[in-house]
Write an enzyme that holds these catalytic residues in place. Structure first.
Site, mmCIF file in Angstrom:
data_model
loop_
_atom_site.group_PDB
_atom_site.id
_atom_site.type_symbol
_atom_site.label_atom_id
_atom_site.label_comp_id
_atom_site.label_asym_id
_atom_site.label_seq_id
_atom_site.Cartn_x
_atom_site.Cartn_y
_atom_site.Cartn_z
ATOM 1 C CG HIS A 1 33.298 15.215 4.072
ATOM 2 N ND1 HIS A 1 34.860 15.415 5.033
ATOM 3 C CD2 HIS A 1 32.130 16.375 5.532
ATOM 4 C CE1 HIS A 1 33.828 16.295 6.848
ATOM 5 N NE2 HIS A 1 33.108 17.449 5.970
ATOM 6 N NE ARG B 1 35.346 19.994 4.085
ATOM 7 C CZ ARG B 1 35.834 18.920 5.000
ATOM 8 N NH1 ARG B 1 36.047 18.467 4.460
ATOM 9 N NH2 ARG B 1 35.548 18.834 5.978
ATOM 10 C CD GLU C 1 34.862 9.607 8.802
ATOM 11 O OE1 GLU C 1 34.896 10.246 7.805
ATOM 12 O OE2 GLU C 1 35.387 10.867 8.851
ATOM 13 C CD GLU D 1 35.912 12.175 11.944
ATOM 14 O OE1 GLU D 1 36.327 13.824 13.189
ATOM 15 O OE2 GLU D 1 36.329 12.401 11.054
ATOM 16 C CD GLU E 1 36.280 11.123 3.839
ATOM 17 O OE1 GLU E 1 35.118 11.920 4.438
ATOM 18 O OE2 GLU E 1 36.541 10.634 3.188
ATOM 19 C CD GLU F 1 36.627 16.068 1.209
ATOM 20 O OE1 GLU F 1 35.472 15.394 2.219
ATOM 21 O OE2 GLU F 1 37.034 16.607 1.150
ATOM 22 N NE ARG G 1 40.297 18.138 5.478
ATOM 23 C CZ ARG G 1 41.426 17.320 5.440
ATOM 24 N NH1 ARG G 1 42.419 18.305 5.353
ATOM 25 N NH2 ARG G 1 41.996 16.297 4.757
ATOM 26 C CD GLU H 1 31.992 13.025 10.858
ATOM 27 O OE1 GLU H 1 33.356 13.500 9.938
ATOM 28 O OE2 GLU H 1 31.565 14.040 10.721
ATOM 29 C CG ASP I 1 -1.847 1.252 1.372
ATOM 30 O OD1 ASP I 1 -1.980 1.770 -0.037
ATOM 31 O OD2 ASP I 1 -2.633 1.501 3.035
#
Length: 458
Positions: free
Chosen positions: A257, A349, A208, A201, A144, A347, A329, A146, A67
């Site tokens: 990430h 982030r 992670e 982490e 990645e 990447e 970063r 976490e 359903d």
């Protein structure tokens, strides 16, 4: 059309594909009792229908009906019948059921038309990957995710009390959850995950586990499986695993990430150019530019909860500035160092692990492909720490910020036809409806912080 040379679709005895027959043989060989047929709703919640393993052949040949009106964002009550079509390549024994239960991830079929249901997130991603294929590319993704591990109270409910005082890359005795991560890894490996690394982490109780990149569809399937396995095995240790982006104030939140690369029809990395200063091809620069241009709308999909925006604030290693860099970063997109040409990638982030991976990957990839089609030029990379910029300097560099809350993100999505196209009309409308309601409920609520701050002051 059936390709007799393709072992996944070639029909074996009984009208089954060779791959489906292999699954049925493995079910019998490993004495599997139950099959969990899994699919995902628009909000990213994994749903499942459990059937006896004796129904496996029927599931492959006829599908299993359910359903759809009871599933978030699927269909109205008057058009409720949906059919699950298992993908035999996703068969895996569940590691916490003593080998007696297994899962198959399914596509959702519209019983009225017999075609893939446009509201199925897996179908949304497949549609984007078909676009990439038409442009001559396959897409690889590596996330990645976490997560936090919290203790449970006496009644088995989740608390926000961490079971360790560890920090980034810490070892025991500070990292008391190393045994939990080990068991999670064993469980994932039993389901054919290739684990690259695991570590504690930055925040207390935060972890992670990285698994190897794969094609985008397989990776999206793996994110849902990963979250399920982490929660189930954590529960065996009397812990609660959460992928909530920011469960504890004033410490780092959990991100996901996401690394992306394109490969051409000859198997070469379309993002690599050894002659470029950053080892990025023109294709990669345009893809990157497309993601930056549509970043605000992508944020609504990749950071889809009210709580997501408690993570996306300066000072806690989360990106909020729409820029890219090959070094630091603090930018939204980073160009990681690559040891070999095949590893060249970008990447992003900003995504967090509460997102629907099918929709998030579709939005990111679609934006990048649009950048390639439009021939967009990436801006110059920002190599300074953007967190240290004042507003004037950010304006000088032309750096915008991501939406500050879910309401702003949904508004950005409503103004971005490219990301709307990625989602498709059905998913876009249902997603905006659900997220607008969520943000409205948040706005009219009164938090404990407000009571503590104002109740006796005014």
């Amino acid at each position: 059309m059936t390709d007799e040379n393709d072992p996944r679709t070639a029909v074996a005895d009984g009208g089954l594909s060779a791959e489906a027959q292999r699954v049925i043989d493995e079910i019998e060989e490993k004495d599997v009792d139950f099959l969990r047929l899994q699919f995902t709703d628009i909000l990213g919640t994994v749903k499942n229908v459990a059937v006896p393993a004796t129904q496996a052949e029927k599931a492959f040949t006829d599908g299993i009906y359910f359903d759809g009106s009871s599933i978030e964002g699927f269909v109205r009550i008057q058009e409720s019948d949906m059919r699950l079509k298992p993908d035999p390549e996703t068969f895996a024994i569940l590691p916490w059921r003593d080998g007696r239960s297994a899962r198959l991830i399914c596509d959702v079929i519209n019983t009225t038309t017999g075609e893939p249901f446009e509201g199925d997130p897996r179908t949304v991603l497949k549609r984007t990957l078909e676009r990439a294929e038409e442009m001559g590319y396959t897409v690889n993704v590596a996330p990645e995710p976490e997560f936090f591990l919290f203790e449970e109270d006496e009644e088995g409910r989740a608390t926000t009390k961490t079971n360790d005082a560890g920090g980034y890359f810490d070892l025991a005795p500070k990292d008391l959850a190393s045994d939990v991560r080990r068991d999670i890894i064993y469980g994932l490996e039993s389901m054919d995950f290739e684990i690259e690394a695991s570590h504690h982490e930055v925040a207390e109780g935060q972890h992670e586990i990285n698994f190897e990149y794969d094609d985008a569809l397989t990776t999206a399937d793996n994110v849902g499986t990963f979250r399920t396995v982490v929660r189930a095995i954590a529960a065996q240790h009397d812990l609660h695993a959460t992928f909530m982006p920011k469960p504890i104030p004033k410490i780092n939140g959990s991100g996901m990430h996401t690394h992306v690369s394109l490969f051409d029809e000859d198997g070469n990395n379309a993002f690599h150019d050894a002659d470029d200063e950053f080892n990025l091809s023109e294709t990669a620069h345009s893809f990157l530019a497309g993601v930056l241009e549509h970043a605000p709308a992508i944020t609504a999909v990749a950071d889809p909860t009210v709580n997501s925006y408690k993570r996306l604030v300066p000072g806690y290693e989360a990106p909020v500035y729409v820029a890219w860099s090959d070094r630091n970063r603090s930018a939204l997109i980073r160009k990681p160092a690559a040891r070999v040409p095949a590893a060249s990638r970008i990447e992003l982030r900003s995504p967090d692990p509460s997102c629907n991976p099918y929709l998030a990957f579709a939005a990111i990839i679609h934006a990048g492909l649009n950048g390639i089609e439009e021939g967009l030029d990436a801006p110059e990379p920002v190599r300074e720490n953007i967190y240290e910029f004042d507003e004037e300097k950010r304006e000088e560099y032309g750096i915008d910020t991501l939406p500050a809350n879910l309401g702003e993100a949904v508004a950005a999505l409503e103004g971005d036809e490219v990301i709307q196209e990625a989602l498709g009309e059905h998913v876009y409308e249902k997603f905006v409806e659900a997220k607008t309601q969520e943000y409205d409920e948040f706005r009219i609520d009164v938090s404990q912080w407000e009571l503590d701050r104002y109740l006796e002051t005014y």
